[in-house]
Design a protein around this motif. Structure first.
Motif, PDB file in Angstrom:
ATOM      1  N   PHE A 152      -8.725 -11.802 -97.180  1.00 46.17           N
ATOM      2  CA  PHE A 152      -9.542 -11.341 -98.303  1.00 46.17           C
ATOM      3  C   PHE A 152     -10.059  -9.919 -98.145  1.00 46.17           C
ATOM      4  O   PHE A 152     -10.438  -9.289 -99.126  1.00 46.17           O
ATOM      5  CB  PHE A 152     -10.727 -12.291 -98.519  1.00 46.17           C
ATOM      6  CG  PHE A 152     -10.311 -13.678 -98.896  1.00 46.17           C
ATOM      7  CD1 PHE A 152      -9.729 -13.932-100.117  1.00 46.17           C
ATOM      8  CD2 PHE A 152     -10.495 -14.722 -98.018  1.00 46.17           C
ATOM      9  CE1 PHE A 152      -9.336 -15.203-100.468  1.00 46.17           C
ATOM     10  CE2 PHE A 152     -10.113 -16.008 -98.354  1.00 46.17           C
ATOM     11  CZ  PHE A 152      -9.531 -16.249 -99.583  1.00 46.17           C
TER      12      PHE A 152
ATOM     13  N   SER B 103     -14.466  -6.367 -98.080  1.00 49.32           N
ATOM     14  CA  SER B 103     -15.282  -6.197 -99.288  1.00 49.32           C
ATOM     15  C   SER B 103     -15.453  -7.501-100.065  1.00 49.32           C
ATOM     16  O   SER B 103     -16.447  -7.683-100.766  1.00 49.32           O
ATOM     17  CB  SER B 103     -14.672  -5.134-100.188  1.00 49.32           C
ATOM     18  OG  SER B 103     -13.388  -5.542-100.606  1.00 49.32           O
ATOM     19  N   LYS B 104     -14.508  -8.410 -99.953  1.00 50.31           N
ATOM     20  CA  LYS B 104     -14.574  -9.665-100.707  1.00 50.31           C
ATOM     21  C   LYS B 104     -15.342 -10.762 -99.980  1.00 50.31           C
ATOM     22  O   LYS B 104     -15.819 -11.707-100.607  1.00 50.31           O
ATOM     23  CB  LYS B 104     -13.152 -10.190-100.994  1.00 50.31           C
ATOM     24  CG  LYS B 104     -12.454  -9.473-102.107  1.00 50.31           C
ATOM     25  CD  LYS B 104     -13.020  -9.931-103.412  1.00 50.31           C
ATOM     26  CE  LYS B 104     -12.215  -9.358-104.548  1.00 50.31           C
ATOM     27  NZ  LYS B 104     -12.767  -9.720-105.825  1.00 50.31           N
ATOM     28  N   LEU B 105     -15.473 -10.683 -98.661  1.00 49.20           N
ATOM     29  CA  LEU B 105     -16.122 -11.755 -97.912  1.00 49.20           C
ATOM     30  C   LEU B 105     -17.568 -12.010 -98.337  1.00 49.20           C
ATOM     31  O   LEU B 105     -17.955 -13.167 -98.485  1.00 49.20           O
ATOM     32  CB  LEU B 105     -16.041 -11.485 -96.404  1.00 49.20           C
ATOM     33  CG  LEU B 105     -14.683 -11.782 -95.778  1.00 49.20           C
ATOM     34  CD1 LEU B 105     -14.736 -11.531 -94.280  1.00 49.20           C
ATOM     35  CD2 LEU B 105     -14.228 -13.188 -96.048  1.00 49.20           C
TER      36      LEU B 105
ATOM     37  N   GLU C  91     -18.899 -11.613-101.281  1.00 54.64           N
ATOM     38  CA  GLU C  91     -18.836 -12.267-102.592  1.00 54.64           C
ATOM     39  C   GLU C  91     -18.440 -13.727-102.440  1.00 54.64           C
ATOM     40  O   GLU C  91     -19.007 -14.606-103.098  1.00 54.64           O
ATOM     41  CB  GLU C  91     -17.823 -11.554-103.484  1.00 54.64           C
ATOM     42  CG  GLU C  91     -18.212 -10.141-103.853  1.00 54.64           C
ATOM     43  CD  GLU C  91     -17.110  -9.438-104.632  1.00 54.64           C
ATOM     44  OE1 GLU C  91     -16.296 -10.124-105.272  1.00 54.64           O
ATOM     45  OE2 GLU C  91     -17.071  -8.198-104.579  1.00 54.64           O
ATOM     46  N   ILE C  92     -17.482 -13.994-101.585  1.00 55.24           N
ATOM     47  CA  ILE C  92     -17.040 -15.370-101.354  1.00 55.24           C
ATOM     48  C   ILE C  92     -18.165 -16.181-100.719  1.00 55.24           C
ATOM     49  O   ILE C  92     -18.394 -17.334-101.089  1.00 55.24           O
ATOM     50  CB  ILE C  92     -15.776 -15.381-100.466  1.00 55.24           C
ATOM     51  CG1 ILE C  92     -14.608 -14.758-101.230  1.00 55.24           C
ATOM     52  CG2 ILE C  92     -15.425 -16.779-100.023  1.00 55.24           C
ATOM     53  CD1 ILE C  92     -13.380 -14.505-100.381  1.00 55.24           C
TER      54      ILE C  92
END
Length: 62
Positions: free
Chosen positions: A21, A24-26, A28-29
């Motif tokens: 991911f 940057s996405k971690l 948000e997840i």
């Protein structure tokens, strides 16, 4: 099954998630997972309290 993972397994899972991911996405997840977990907790709390209210109403009617 989850009880058998341990610390090295968790570290491996986090590294794989980071690769898949990206950094940057971690966050948000993680936030989405936290919200889902809190909604699940509140829903189960409502179900449990709803059951106790039904039991109380049944006892009053009898």
């Amino acid at each position: 099954m989850i009880q058998n993972i341990g610390v090295p397994g968790l570290i491996l899972i986090l590294i794989i998630a980071l690769v898949i991911f990206g950094p940057s996405k971690l966050p948000e997840i993680g936030r989405a997972f936290g919200r889902t977990l809190s909604e699940f907790k509140s829903a189960t709390r409502d179900l449990v309290s709803g059951d106790s209210e039904e039991d109380t109403t049944k006892k009053v009617k009898e």
